[in-house]
Design a protein around this motif. Structure first.
Motif, PDB file in Angstrom:
ATOM      1  N   GLN A  59       0.879  -1.180   0.233  1.00 49.73           N
ATOM      2  CA  GLN A  59       0.090  -0.018   0.006  1.00 49.73           C
ATOM      3  C   GLN A  59       0.825   1.199   0.035  1.00 49.73           C
ATOM      4  O   GLN A  59       2.045   1.311   0.472  1.00 49.73           O
ATOM      5  N   ASN A  60       0.478   2.455  -0.440  1.00 46.18           N
ATOM      6  CA  ASN A  60       1.159   3.464  -0.411  1.00 46.18           C
ATOM      7  C   ASN A  60       0.506   4.290   0.218  1.00 46.18           C
ATOM      8  O   ASN A  60      -0.351   5.165   0.054  1.00 46.18           O
ATOM      9  N   HIS A  61       1.012   4.411   1.617  1.00 49.56           N
ATOM     10  CA  HIS A  61       0.340   5.381   2.570  1.00 49.56           C
ATOM     11  C   HIS A  61       1.366   6.732   2.602  1.00 49.56           C
ATOM     12  O   HIS A  61       2.400   6.802   2.679  1.00 49.56           O
ATOM     13  N   LEU A  62       0.431   7.617   2.392  1.00 50.18           N
ATOM     14  CA  LEU A  62       0.743   9.023   2.512  1.00 50.18           C
ATOM     15  C   LEU A  62       0.846   9.616   3.963  1.00 50.18           C
ATOM     16  O   LEU A  62      -0.213   9.561   4.494  1.00 50.18           O
ATOM     17  N   ARG A  63       2.100  10.117   4.281  1.00 51.73           N
ATOM     18  CA  ARG A  63       1.974  10.550   5.748  1.00 51.73           C
ATOM     19  C   ARG A  63       2.133  12.076   5.759  1.00 51.73           C
ATOM     20  O   ARG A  63       1.398  12.947   6.581  1.00 51.73           O
ATOM     21  N   VAL A  64       2.891  12.720   4.756  1.00 50.12           N
ATOM     22  CA  VAL A  64       3.064  14.097   4.803  1.00 50.12           C
ATOM     23  C   VAL A  64       2.701  14.534   3.403  1.00 50.12           C
ATOM     24  O   VAL A  64       3.429  14.262   2.597  1.00 50.12           O
ATOM     25  N   PRO A  65       1.652  15.326   3.074  1.00 57.94           N
ATOM     26  CA  PRO A  65       1.391  15.454   1.873  1.00 57.94           C
ATOM     27  C   PRO A  65       2.328  16.508   1.140  1.00 57.94           C
ATOM     28  O   PRO A  65       2.982  17.062   1.910  1.00 57.94           O
ATOM     29  N   LYS A  66       2.634  16.144  -0.247  1.00 57.81           N
ATOM     30  CA  LYS A  66       3.793  17.288  -1.031  1.00 57.81           C
ATOM     31  C   LYS A  66       3.240  18.519  -0.727  1.00 57.81           C
ATOM     32  O   LYS A  66       2.164  18.996  -0.549  1.00 57.81           O
ATOM     33  N   GLY A  67       4.352  19.220  -1.195  1.00 54.88           N
ATOM     34  CA  GLY A  67       4.244  20.851  -1.362  1.00 54.88           C
ATOM     35  C   GLY A  67       4.482  21.464  -0.005  1.00 54.88           C
ATOM     36  O   GLY A  67       3.798  22.573  -0.097  1.00 54.88           O
ATOM     37  N   GLN A  68       4.904  20.831   1.047  1.00 52.67           N
ATOM     38  CA  GLN A  68       4.939  21.854   2.227  1.00 52.67           C
ATOM     39  C   GLN A  68       6.335  22.217   2.511  1.00 52.67           C
ATOM     40  O   GLN A  68       6.591  22.924   3.652  1.00 52.67           O
ATOM     41  N   LYS A  69       7.343  22.172   1.408  1.00 53.21           N
ATOM     42  CA  LYS A  69       8.598  22.748   1.759  1.00 53.21           C
ATOM     43  C   LYS A  69       8.457  24.030   1.992  1.00 53.21           C
ATOM     44  O   LYS A  69       7.831  24.856   1.216  1.00 53.21           O
ATOM     45  N   PRO A  70       9.110  24.735   3.081  1.00 52.84           N
ATOM     46  CA  PRO A  70       9.017  26.294   3.388  1.00 52.84           C
ATOM     47  C   PRO A  70       9.644  27.022   2.243  1.00 52.84           C
ATOM     48  O   PRO A  70      10.587  26.323   1.538  1.00 52.84           O
ATOM     49  N   GLY A  71       9.116  28.144   2.016  1.00 44.41           N
ATOM     50  CA  GLY A  71       9.583  28.923   0.746  1.00 44.41           C
ATOM     51  C   GLY A  71       8.603  29.507   0.170  1.00 44.41           C
ATOM     52  O   GLY A  71       7.308  29.451   0.484  1.00 44.41           O
TER      53      GLY A  71
END
Lengths: 392, 519
Positions: free
Chosen positions: B500-512
């Motif tokens: 299964q592919n569990h997403l833990r932290v959604p993408k696109g949260q890199k500060p900046g």
């Protein structure tokens, strides 16, 4: 079947424990020679000597306490062949000779003239020998004498020649390898670095880096290049990191000294149909003025150009003198001309390589030194001059 | 909390009596119970009359029950007050007792003698009443216990300071507080014929790997043992490979570690009576991860993790490499180093490998003595050890100074492993390593390392290879092994595998500038 892995492991353990292949040797059962020498006796036998360190005295000498007692001793042996000579020396040693830290090997002048062919094989055959070793020719003296000269800066004096060579801008640890490479390359002749023993300032004699020894194809000493000549030769081969050049500037009535770094060299060869070879040597470098005994203000572009051109012209002449000496006097190609020709004209090289020794002597050489003066130091003109005396 | 009581033979009671239903006669019940608890001085039988009408019997073990609460919540209203209006017929005691008279949060009813006995033993108050064919159990646990303190073995600089205690309810609550989700499941089991230790298997439904949860359940339920007094009692039964130095079950005293492991698809096993919670599966890389890695900034955490790995490798190899180089390959030393070493080793009576064994042995002895001795004597041991070994042995010429340096460096390096039980493996392995290097030099060290590597690749913990995710390689999971990636970059859960592919932290949260944009 159930105990198979266990039995397997046990058998492996038996191999380890019972076959006696324990080549463990404690440090206290080894004697390290940091330098050795070979000389030719009057009767034609070899005299070999080693400078062995005495571990128990090293600590004392580093603490600077008792002093006096040297942390090394010299043991010799002589025999018909180098191996027999070593064998004789071993009869006097309580420990196994370990050569893995020997980085200096001195050869007496007599032996060098007689030829060193016989002893070279032993160097390459023994796995305990290190390949990064320097072999030195002792000019006008014996190798044993070089071992015996004390040197105040180093715990074990044998290290000195190596470090001196490095400090004056040479390469260290490559001369044995270079010798072997040059010997096996078509056309080129091997060289070795040279030390001599001179009277130091104090009452002690000391060891001095002299220059380069040139050998012919029979591994016999052909002659020497002195320190500056040797440095020029290294410059051509790009094996140098530091050189002082001091030239007189007649227009300014004084001399300018320059430290050269960032060396570069290019050999351009041309070959005519009659097998006449022309060689153009282009030497480059970056200069830093370290001495100015003229009244020139070197901050001025004109003055700097004058100094630069004069230095380049004069150095070119000196290099050419050295090249001519090698060509005419020794007739041994130690300048890498053969390789340059081989690379640039491989077809012609294959035709002429058999007669290279005669062709080499007649090569028309032009030298062009291009030292670029990048810095003049902290001041323009010498500070002691009055304003009016300075030539801007 | 669901309950699967595991009833088995008990105490003085004949086995068949355990399944007997509770009798309607209070006297008969009391007799049976008194019989069971014969010669138990801590048992208390308290006969009371509720509102002067109903005969009741309270049974509990003295010292395990909060008597103050018992007085205030049960005895006082029953004996000193009148029944509330609207309570109805006092004859319908059974319903009333449970629903209206016992003002205690956690109650249940049991119907067999065996269950009553068990409830009493697990520090509950049992209320029996005349004419009632079951007993009401009121949980009024009130025994002495340690407060929640900072764990001594796993300290952090910036992390939470709470640690588990010996009480399983406190422990599970500490984790529940960190994961406030119905998906956090906690199944309880009882293990131990005598100790009847409660064991709770915790996992997050939908995240934990079902096969591992099932395997944990299976392995724990088949344990047959008299007492369970600590984590290792269980660990030794459920681990995959008993004959290895490497632990395949992680243990921790920190609720935050348990919570994070649960979120990373692992299963936690709580055991009553010990502050250590077991976590499965466990891989070798756990040895390099400390709790602080996740509370410090990620660059620093990565650097520190590398330092740790270097030192662990040092602790494993340094003595063997020293022995191999000095006795087999002196050419590998720089010349000046050789001069110092030879002069230091001059006159030392023993071969380097024997010397190394002696000193390492002594160091382990000192370490063990330091742990076992009473605190005040512990410092004396370290002083004597330091003086005798560090100073006198060198001056007397029995041991060379470089060896003392090597051994102390190794000693310090070996204690840097954040997981104590992992550190043990590395500390012990340097002895065989030393033996190999003393026999074959660097060849031996290489051989021993290969053996070690082969052994490690053979291990697995609950079906998870011990060296994963390095071997077998799984790229997405490498973010928490050799480096500690920043939180906003740890998108998937480790151990995800391909199922299964569990997403833990959604993408696109890199500060900046682009924060919040879909990457």
């Amino acid at each position: 079947m159930k105990h198979r892995p266990t039995a397997f492991l046990f058998l492996i353990l038996c191999i380890a424990l019972t076959t006696g292949c324990w080549d463990r040797e404690e440090l206290s059962d080894r004697v390290f020679d940091l330098a050795a020498s070979t000389d030719l006796n009057k009767d034609g036998t070899y005299l070999t000597a080693g400078q062995f360190i005495i571990p128990s005295r090293i600590e004392q000498s580093s603490k600077g306490g008792t002093g006096g007692e040297k942390p090394y001793f010299i043991e010799t042996g002589s025999g018909k062949s180098p191996l027999e000579a070593i064998q004789k020396a071993r009869q006097k040693l309580s420990r196994i000779i370990t050569r893995s830290h020997r980085r200096n090997y001195y050869i007496g002048e007599d032996l060098a003239k007689h030829g060193i062919k016989d002893m070279l094989d032993a160097f390459s055959r023994d796995p305990g020998n290190r390949i990064r070793m320097d072999i030195w020719v002792v000019k006008g003296n014996t190798g044993l004498e070089a071992l015996q000269v004390p040197y105040p800066l180093e715990k074990v004096p044998a290290v000195a020649s190596l470090k001196i060579h490095k400090a004056v801008g040479g390469t260290s640890g490559t001369s044995y390898l270079d010798f072997m490479i040059a010997s096996s390359t078509e056309g080129s002749c091997p060289t070795l670095p040279v030390v001599d023993i001179v009277q130091g300032d104090s009452s002690q004699r000391t060891i001095r880096f002299y220059g380069r020894a040139i050998f012919n194809h029979d591994y016999k000493l052909a002659g020497y290049l002195n320190f500056v000549e040797g440095a020029y030769r290294q410059w051509i081969l790009k094996r140098i990191s530091y050189l002082d050049v001091e030239e007189n500037i007649p227009e300014a009535g004084g001399s300018v000294g320059v430290i050269v770094t960032n060396f570069g060299s290019k050999l351009k060869s041309r070959i005519s149909s009659e097998n006449k070879v022309k060689m153009e040597i282009e030497l480059s470098g970056v200069g830093h003025v370290s001495e100015n005994n003229t009244n020139l203000d070197l901050r001025g572009q004109k003055n700097l150009k004058l100094v630069q051109n004069t230095i380049n012209k004069k150095t070119s002449e000196h290099v050419l003198e050295m090249v001519t000496k090698v060509q005419k006097q020794y007739g041994a190609d130690v300048l890498g001309f053969n390789e340059a020709l081989n690379r640039q004209h491989p077809r012609e090289w294959n035709k002429i390589k058999g007669q290279w020794d005669t062709i080499f002597q007649d090569i028309k050489v032009t030298v062009n030194v291009k030292v670029n003066l990048k810095s003049v130091g902290l001041v323009g003109p010498p500070l002691q001059f009055k304003e009016g005396d300075i030539n801007k | 909390m669901s309950t699967t009581q595991n009833t088995s033979s008990n105490g003085n009671l004949p086995d068949e009596a355990l399944h007997d239903p509770v009798s309607k006669s209070l006297e008969k019940n009391e007799l049976i119970l008194r019989n069971s608890f014969k010669s138990c001085y801590d048992i208390v039988f308290r006969r009371i009359q509720i509102f002067g009408q109903i005969n009741a019997l309270l049974v509990y073990l003295d010292g395990l029950v909060d008597t103050k609460a018992l007085d205030n919540l049960l005895l006082k209203p029953w004996m000193l007050e009148t029944p509330r209006p609207g309570l109805g017929e006092l004859n319908a005691v059974d319903l009333m007792l449970e629903q209206q008279l016992v003002s205690i949060a956690k109650t249940k009813t049991v119907e067999t003698i065996g269950d009553i006995v068990q409830s009493i033993l697990s520090s509950n108050v049992v209320i029996l009443s005349d004419g009632l064919s079951h007993a009401v159990i009121a949980e009024l646990k009130g025994f002495e216990q340690r407060a929640v303190e900072e764990p001594a073995n796993e300290t952090t600089i910036r992390g939470p300071r709470e640690g588990f205690t010996e009480n399983i309810n406190v422990n599970t609550s500490l984790v529940r507080r960190k994961i406030q989700s119905t998906k956090l499941k906690m199944e309880s089991m009882t293990v131990g014929n005598l100790s009847k230790t409660t064991i709770v298997i915790a996992y997050i439904e939908g995240i934990a790997i079902d096969s591992i949860v099932e395997e944990v359940r299976k392995r724990i339920s088949r344990i047959q043992i008299d007492t369970v007094l600590g984590g290792n009692f269980i660990e030794e039964f459920i681990e995959d490979h008993p004959f290895t130095l490497f632990p395949q079950v992680q243990n921790t005293e920190r609720p935050d570690i348990v919570a994070s492991c649960l979120a990373e698809r692992k299963v936690a096993i709580f055991i009553d009576g010990t502050p250590f919670v077991l976590i499965v599966p466990c891989t070798l890389w756990n040895a390099f991860q400390s709790a602080d890695d996740y509370y410090e900034r990620f660059i620093y955490a990565t650097i520190i993790r590398w330092l740790r790995m270097l030192l662990i490798i040092t602790s494993l190899f340094l003595p063997s490499i020293y022995v191999a180089i000095t006795t087999f390959h002196p050419q590998l030393m720089p010349t000046n180093f050789l001069l110092s070493i030879t002069s230091a080793r001059e006159g030392v009576p023993f071969p380097a490998v024997i010397e190394a064994f002696m000193m390492e042995f002594l160091f382990e002895g000192l370490r063990e003595a330091g742990i076992r001795l009473p605190r005040p004597t512990g410092s004396a041991v370290s002083i004597v050890g330091a003086l005798v070994i560090g100073q006198a042995a060198v001056q007397a010429g029995i041991v060379s100074a470089p060896m003392v340096i090597v051994v102390s460096l190794t000693g310090i390096a070996s204690l840097i492993v954040p997981r104590y039980s992992m550190g043990v493996a590395f500390r012990m392995l340097r002895f065989p390593m030393l033996l190999f290097s003393g026999m074959f030099g660097l060849y031996g060290v290489t051989m021993a390392s290969l053996f070690l590597l082969i052994h490690l690749t053979n291990l697995e913990s609950f079906g998870v290879p011990y060296l994963s995710p390095i071997a077998p390689l799984s790229r997405t999971e490498l973010k928490d092994v050799l480096i500690r990636a920043p939180r906003w970059n740890m998108h998937t859960i480790p151990l995800s595998g391909s199922t299964q592919n569990h997403l833990r932290v959604p993408k696109g949260q890199k500060p900046g500038g682009n924060q919040g944009d879909e990457a």
